[in-house]
Design a protein around this motif. Structure first.
Motif, mmCIF file in Angstrom:
data_model
loop_
_atom_site.group_PDB
_atom_site.id
_atom_site.type_symbol
_atom_site.label_atom_id
_atom_site.label_comp_id
_atom_site.label_asym_id
_atom_site.label_seq_id
_atom_site.Cartn_x
_atom_site.Cartn_y
_atom_site.Cartn_z
ATOM 1 N N ARG A 249 11.681 -0.339 0.851
ATOM 2 C CA ARG A 249 10.606 -1.582 1.424
ATOM 3 C C ARG A 249 10.649 -2.520 0.440
ATOM 4 N NH1 ARG A 249 5.230 -0.319 2.234
ATOM 5 N NH2 ARG A 249 5.710 -2.538 4.418
ATOM 6 N N ARG B 36 -1.839 -0.704 -4.521
ATOM 7 C CA ARG B 36 -2.407 -1.684 -4.405
ATOM 8 C C ARG B 36 -3.352 -2.019 -5.651
ATOM 9 N NH1 ARG B 36 -1.020 -4.228 0.221
ATOM 10 N NH2 ARG B 36 -1.733 -3.499 1.864
ATOM 11 N N ASP C 24 -7.779 -11.116 9.292
ATOM 12 C CA ASP C 24 -7.936 -10.061 9.973
ATOM 13 C C ASP C 24 -8.728 -10.043 11.291
ATOM 14 O OD1 ASP C 24 -8.596 -7.929 10.744
ATOM 15 O OD2 ASP C 24 -9.050 -6.991 7.937
ATOM 16 N N PHE D 131 0.677 -1.101 0.201
ATOM 17 C CA PHE D 131 0.344 -0.127 -0.050
ATOM 18 C C PHE D 131 1.051 1.056 -0.301
ATOM 19 C CE2 PHE D 131 -2.845 2.828 1.999
ATOM 20 C CZ PHE D 131 -3.860 3.013 1.313
HETATM 21 O O1 PTJ Z 1 3.040 -2.891 3.934
HETATM 22 P P1 PTJ Z 1 2.101 -2.313 3.172
HETATM 23 O O2 PTJ Z 1 2.882 -1.157 3.104
HETATM 24 O O3 PTJ Z 1 1.427 -2.993 1.741
HETATM 25 O O4 PTJ Z 1 1.102 -1.648 4.163
HETATM 26 C C1 PTJ Z 1 -0.030 -2.527 5.033
HETATM 27 C C2 PTJ Z 1 -1.018 -1.756 6.471
HETATM 28 C C3 PTJ Z 1 -1.126 -3.563 7.207
HETATM 29 C C4 PTJ Z 1 0.107 -1.555 6.945
HETATM 30 C C5 PTJ Z 1 -2.025 -1.777 5.702
HETATM 31 O O5 PTJ Z 1 -2.778 -2.606 4.465
HETATM 32 C C6 PTJ Z 1 -3.328 -0.955 6.228
HETATM 33 O O6 PTJ Z 1 -2.332 -0.086 6.051
HETATM 34 O O7 PTJ Z 1 -3.702 -1.870 6.540
HETATM 35 P P2 PTJ Z 1 -5.105 -1.785 7.345
HETATM 36 O O8 PTJ Z 1 -6.721 -0.375 6.838
HETATM 37 O O9 PTJ Z 1 -4.431 -0.449 8.937
HETATM 38 O O10 PTJ Z 1 -6.484 -3.336 7.644
HETATM 39 C C7 PTJ Z 1 -5.188 -4.304 8.646
HETATM 40 C C8 PTJ Z 1 -6.228 -5.106 9.100
HETATM 41 O O11 PTJ Z 1 -4.920 -6.021 9.706
HETATM 42 C C9 PTJ Z 1 -6.777 -3.870 10.476
HETATM 43 O O12 PTJ Z 1 -8.361 -4.480 10.694
HETATM 44 C C10 PTJ Z 1 -6.020 -5.241 11.515
HETATM 45 O O13 PTJ Z 1 -7.170 -4.760 12.892
HETATM 46 C C11 PTJ Z 1 -5.857 -6.429 11.126
HETATM 47 N N1 PTJ Z 1 -4.153 -6.756 12.220
HETATM 48 C C12 PTJ Z 1 -3.383 -5.883 12.169
HETATM 49 N N2 PTJ Z 1 -2.406 -7.398 12.289
HETATM 50 C C13 PTJ Z 1 -2.802 -7.991 13.211
HETATM 51 C C14 PTJ Z 1 -3.829 -8.262 11.810
HETATM 52 N N3 PTJ Z 1 -4.731 -9.361 12.032
HETATM 53 C C15 PTJ Z 1 -4.305 -10.261 12.272
HETATM 54 N N4 PTJ Z 1 -3.157 -10.241 12.935
HETATM 55 C C16 PTJ Z 1 -1.730 -9.483 13.065
HETATM 56 N N5 PTJ Z 1 -1.132 -9.460 13.498
#
Ligand code: PTJ
Length: 269
Positions: free
Chosen positions: A112, A146, A184, A106
């Motif tokens: 990275r 993405r 998730d 993202f």
């Molecule tokens: O590496 P990138 O640039 O592709 O970015 C990755 C992130 C995770 C930052 C990006 O995809 C993002 O912003 O995701 P969101 O919208 O914050 O969603 C991540 C989801 O994963 C949320 O609903 C969290 O509750 C969930 N989550 C976080 N850590 C874990 C998890 N689910 C399962 N296991 C975890 N350890």
């Protein structure tokens, strides 16, 4: 960076060690800064399910593996958090299910991508798709980075595992007919709701479980696996996961005394 030693008897040892992993992944440029915040959100939901894998998640993980094993072209999408937390397990799942790994970020930065590629290779990955030197195509109606996918990976996949995902892409992948599996901890996230299979569990527990299931199921007759996938109801799965959180909160809120005692004995921190 100073490494923090967490004593064995610390009630939050696993959670704190996982935090260390994500921080180290950030230092190595694998994890986006926003990935640290995403992890914190995940931790909060993990607390609500009691920081352990429940039967609802087990069932969803088994169906997810069945869907990957019966797919024509399954693919595993890898982001920074996935790479920092479970590189070896992700590579193992890829090998067992024949699903290539594709880096899809993202918050794209070449630095990275390089760090993630290096980490996946160190974890044993032979081939990694989605890198800048490979051809790319675009997922329609997706504005974020993405949208760029590998034509040999997500571009031509029928089943895509997108752990810890943002909602926009899951919706876009569904719109172009992909079968989407996610991991998730938040059963209310857009990804959780749009996906075909949502495993409401922490990826640090769930990925190794999926590896176990892939070993168990790989010789199961195809029609049995297909039946498992067909019979799965993700709406019910999410409702059950939320109910589990609600029940747990209800129990905890009923009497703070026993909770305090549990905490004193180290069973619940
Ligand atoms: O590496 P990138 O640039 O592709 O970015 C990755 C992130 C995770 C930052 C990006 O995809 C993002 O912003 O995701 P969101 O919208 O914050 O969603 C991540 C989801 O994963 C949320 O609903 C969290 O509750 C969930 N989550 C976080 N850590 C874990 C998890 N689910 C399962 N296991 C975890 N350890």
């Amino acid at each position: 960076m100073v490494k923090i030693e967490i004593p064995d008897n610390h009630p939050r040892k696993v959670s704190l060690e996982t935090r260390e992993k994500i921080i180290e992944g950030h230092t190595r440029h694998e994890v986006a800064t926003a990935g640290l915040l995403a992890h914190g959100r995940g931790e909060a939901f993990d607390y609500l399910i009691g920081e352990k894998t429940n039967d609802i998640a087990r069932q969803a993980a088994m169906v997810a593996v069945a869907a990957m094993l019966t797919a024509n072209h399954p693919v595993i999408s890898v982001n920074g958090n996935v790479c920092a937390l479970v590189p070896e397990e992700t590579v193992q799942l890829s090998e067992l299910t024949g699903a290539p790994l594709e880096i899809n970020l993202f918050y794209y930065r070449k630095e990275r991508e390089d760090a993630i590629l290096g980490a996946l290779r160190s974890a044993g990955a032979k081939e990694v798709l989605g890198t800048h030197d490979r051809p790319s195509e675009t997922i329609p109606e997706l504005k974020s980075n993405r949208r760029k996918v590998d034509p040999d990976g997500i571009g031509s996949a029928d089943v895509v595992l997108v752990p810890l995902e943002d909602g926009d892409r899951t919706e876009a992948l569904k719109a172009i007919g992909k079968y989407v599996i996610t991991i998730d901890l938040n059963p209310m996230s857009r990804t959780a709701v749009y996906a075909d299979v949502t495993i409401v569990d922490n990826i640090v527990r769930c990925m190794s479980l999926m590896v176990e299931y892939a070993r168990e199921l790989k010789d199961t007759p195809r029609d049995e696996l297909l039946k498992m996938v067909e019979n799965f109801d993700n709406e019910q799965n999410l409702a059950d996961s939320m109910e589990l959180m609600r029940t747990r909160l209800g129990e905890l809120s009923q009497d703070i005394g026993p909770l305090r005692q549990k905490r004193q004995s180290g069973a619940e921190a």
